[in-house]
Design a protein around this motif. Structure first.
Motif, mmCIF file in Angstrom:
data_model
loop_
_atom_site.group_PDB
_atom_site.id
_atom_site.type_symbol
_atom_site.label_atom_id
_atom_site.label_comp_id
_atom_site.label_asym_id
_atom_site.label_seq_id
_atom_site.Cartn_x
_atom_site.Cartn_y
_atom_site.Cartn_z
ATOM 1 N N GLY A 52 0.671 -1.191 -0.074
ATOM 2 C CA GLY A 52 -0.057 0.015 -0.004
ATOM 3 C C GLY A 52 1.009 1.026 -0.043
ATOM 4 O O GLY A 52 0.345 2.349 0.278
ATOM 5 N N GLY A 53 2.211 1.141 -0.239
ATOM 6 C CA GLY A 53 3.007 2.287 -0.183
ATOM 7 C C GLY A 53 3.706 2.439 -1.601
ATOM 8 O O GLY A 53 3.646 1.912 -2.415
ATOM 9 N N SER A 54 4.511 3.550 -1.477
ATOM 10 C CA SER A 54 5.315 4.102 -2.809
ATOM 11 C C SER A 54 6.837 4.405 -2.147
ATOM 12 O O SER A 54 7.533 4.907 -3.063
ATOM 13 N N THR A 55 6.968 4.151 -0.765
ATOM 14 C CA THR A 55 8.362 4.720 -0.517
ATOM 15 C C THR A 55 9.266 3.738 -0.416
ATOM 16 O O THR A 55 9.022 2.525 -0.138
ATOM 17 N N PRO A 56 10.717 3.924 -0.918
ATOM 18 C CA PRO A 56 11.601 2.726 -0.910
ATOM 19 C C PRO A 56 12.135 2.651 0.535
ATOM 20 O O PRO A 56 12.001 3.623 1.442
ATOM 21 N N GLY A 57 12.313 1.356 1.119
ATOM 22 C CA GLY A 57 13.412 1.048 2.141
ATOM 23 C C GLY A 57 14.701 1.740 2.230
ATOM 24 O O GLY A 57 15.163 2.010 0.975
ATOM 25 N N ALA A 64 16.882 2.406 -1.473
ATOM 26 C CA ALA A 64 17.475 3.663 -1.476
ATOM 27 C C ALA A 64 18.928 3.434 -1.936
ATOM 28 O O ALA A 64 19.588 4.227 -2.644
ATOM 29 N N THR A 65 19.531 2.412 -1.030
ATOM 30 C CA THR A 65 21.167 2.506 -1.119
ATOM 31 C C THR A 65 21.435 1.892 -2.565
ATOM 32 O O THR A 65 22.077 2.322 -3.204
ATOM 33 N N VAL A 66 20.920 0.776 -2.944
ATOM 34 C CA VAL A 66 20.840 0.192 -4.343
ATOM 35 C C VAL A 66 20.772 1.167 -5.342
ATOM 36 O O VAL A 66 21.359 1.297 -6.358
ATOM 37 N N ALA A 67 19.478 1.949 -5.322
ATOM 38 C CA ALA A 67 19.287 2.942 -6.366
ATOM 39 C C ALA A 67 20.487 3.833 -6.558
ATOM 40 O O ALA A 67 20.711 4.452 -7.606
ATOM 41 N N GLY A 68 21.221 4.253 -5.148
ATOM 42 C CA GLY A 68 22.118 4.962 -5.258
ATOM 43 C C GLY A 68 23.396 4.293 -6.110
ATOM 44 O O GLY A 68 23.985 4.984 -6.647
ATOM 45 N N TRP A 69 23.780 3.206 -6.035
ATOM 46 C CA TRP A 69 24.687 2.461 -6.519
ATOM 47 C C TRP A 69 24.578 2.557 -8.125
ATOM 48 O O TRP A 69 25.350 2.501 -8.785
ATOM 49 N N VAL A 100 22.463 -8.511 -13.490
ATOM 50 C CA VAL A 100 22.428 -7.550 -14.390
ATOM 51 C C VAL A 100 21.055 -6.994 -14.503
ATOM 52 O O VAL A 100 20.979 -5.878 -14.554
ATOM 53 N N ALA A 101 20.021 -7.917 -14.818
ATOM 54 C CA ALA A 101 18.633 -7.567 -14.947
ATOM 55 C C ALA A 101 18.265 -6.464 -13.494
ATOM 56 O O ALA A 101 17.593 -5.490 -13.831
ATOM 57 N N ALA A 102 18.557 -6.897 -12.454
ATOM 58 C CA ALA A 102 18.162 -6.282 -11.196
ATOM 59 C C ALA A 102 18.865 -4.832 -11.258
ATOM 60 O O ALA A 102 18.112 -3.814 -11.109
ATOM 61 N N ALA A 103 20.039 -4.789 -11.577
ATOM 62 C CA ALA A 103 20.733 -3.464 -11.514
ATOM 63 C C ALA A 103 20.139 -2.572 -12.484
ATOM 64 O O ALA A 103 19.952 -1.509 -12.274
ATOM 65 N N GLY A 104 19.663 -3.034 -13.808
ATOM 66 C CA GLY A 104 18.823 -2.254 -14.652
ATOM 67 C C GLY A 104 17.638 -1.695 -14.218
ATOM 68 O O GLY A 104 17.116 -0.791 -14.644
ATOM 69 N N LEU A 105 16.751 -2.680 -13.824
ATOM 70 C CA LEU A 105 15.556 -2.477 -13.461
ATOM 71 C C LEU A 105 15.448 -1.338 -12.281
ATOM 72 O O LEU A 105 14.713 -0.381 -12.253
ATOM 73 N N VAL A 106 16.518 -1.404 -11.576
ATOM 74 C CA VAL A 106 16.400 -0.386 -10.340
ATOM 75 C C VAL A 106 17.248 0.835 -10.676
ATOM 76 O O VAL A 106 16.354 1.810 -10.727
ATOM 77 N N MET A 136 17.060 2.068 -13.855
ATOM 78 C CA MET A 136 15.962 2.617 -14.932
ATOM 79 C C MET A 136 14.895 3.071 -13.909
ATOM 80 O O MET A 136 13.914 3.916 -14.675
ATOM 81 N N GLY A 137 14.827 2.826 -12.944
ATOM 82 C CA GLY A 137 13.499 3.334 -11.931
ATOM 83 C C GLY A 137 12.489 2.738 -12.234
ATOM 84 O O GLY A 137 11.372 3.011 -11.809
ATOM 85 N N TYR A 138 12.471 1.422 -12.677
ATOM 86 C CA TYR A 138 11.262 0.595 -12.932
ATOM 87 C C TYR A 138 10.786 -0.035 -11.667
ATOM 88 O O TYR A 138 9.564 -0.238 -11.264
ATOM 89 N N HIS A 139 11.682 -0.665 -10.855
ATOM 90 C CA HIS A 139 11.198 -1.312 -9.371
ATOM 91 C C HIS A 139 12.713 -0.747 -8.436
ATOM 92 O O HIS A 139 13.606 -0.304 -8.485
ATOM 93 N N TYR A 140 11.872 -1.102 -7.109
ATOM 94 C CA TYR A 140 13.072 -0.905 -6.055
ATOM 95 C C TYR A 140 13.470 -2.417 -5.952
ATOM 96 O O TYR A 140 13.004 -3.518 -6.425
ATOM 97 N N LEU A 141 14.857 -2.591 -5.258
ATOM 98 C CA LEU A 141 15.356 -3.816 -5.224
ATOM 99 C C LEU A 141 14.360 -4.907 -4.353
ATOM 100 O O LEU A 141 14.509 -6.166 -4.926
#
Length: 185
Positions: free
Chosen positions: A21-26, A30-35, A142-148, A150-155
């Motif tokens: 029910g949310g949209s904020t990252p854990g 956030a750390t992985v998105a930064g990487w 590889v796909a996980a790094a790309g999905l995160v 590209m902003g498609y998904h959180y880890l």
């Protein structure tokens, strides 16, 4: 295979609960998105290539063909049906149930990941080769790094998708099968 399937399924369910029910990252999200933030759009597009429908379908067809060539018709049907079941359950049951949003899209568990991992898990079960396990793990990373990136998904979406896909395929693959009687003549 029932026990690993149950463990993966339970972990997928539990992992998504804090984000339902949310949209904020854990914090880990956030750390992985930064990487991945420093990667160029071209690199990120290349990284998500394994999740593209054409690639996933080609891998699925490969699994079915390998089963048919080995005379394993039941496995061929499961190779086709298990990933399809995982994708459908994810899209129509889990995503609406968890109601986690990003960029106006339901994201938990990741459908990109479910489709890729379901087919890769089938390939691992069909081939039972160590190099297929290694290549599958690399494709997922590889796909996980790309999905995160590209902003498609959180880890957590990717991890949840991975766990769910493995659970569905292992559960499906565990269904007892009829063994043909030996020929006497």
């Amino acid at each position: 295979m029932w026990v690993p399937a149950a463990v993966c399924g339970l972990l997928a369910v539990l992992l998504g609960l804090p984000f339902a029910g949310g949209s904020t990252p854990g914090a880990v999200d956030a750390t992985v998105a930064g990487w991945t933030a420093h990667l160029s759009p071209g690199v990120l597009r290349a990284l998500v290539l394994p999740t593209e429908p054409a690639v996933v379908i080609a891998l699925g067809v490969l699994a079915v063909v390998l089963c048919l060539r080995a005379g394993r018709r039941t496995d061929a049907a499961l190779a086709l049906g298990a990933p399809l079941l995982a994708v459908l359950l994810n899209a129509f049951l889990l995503k609406p149930l968890y109601d986690r949003w990003k960029n106006d899209t339901l994201v938990y568990p990741s459908g990109h990941t479910v489709s890729l991992v379901a087919v890769l898990t089938v390939l691992v079960l069909v081939t039972r080769k160590a190099y297929v396990v290694v290549l599958s793990a690399l494709a997922l990373l590889v796909a996980a790094a790309g999905l995160v990136g590209m902003g498609y998904h959180y880890l957590t979406d990717v991890v949840g998708g991975t766990l769910f896909a493995v659970a569905v395929v292992l559960l499906t693959w565990s269904v007892p099968r009829r063994v043909p009687a030996r020929s006497t003549g």
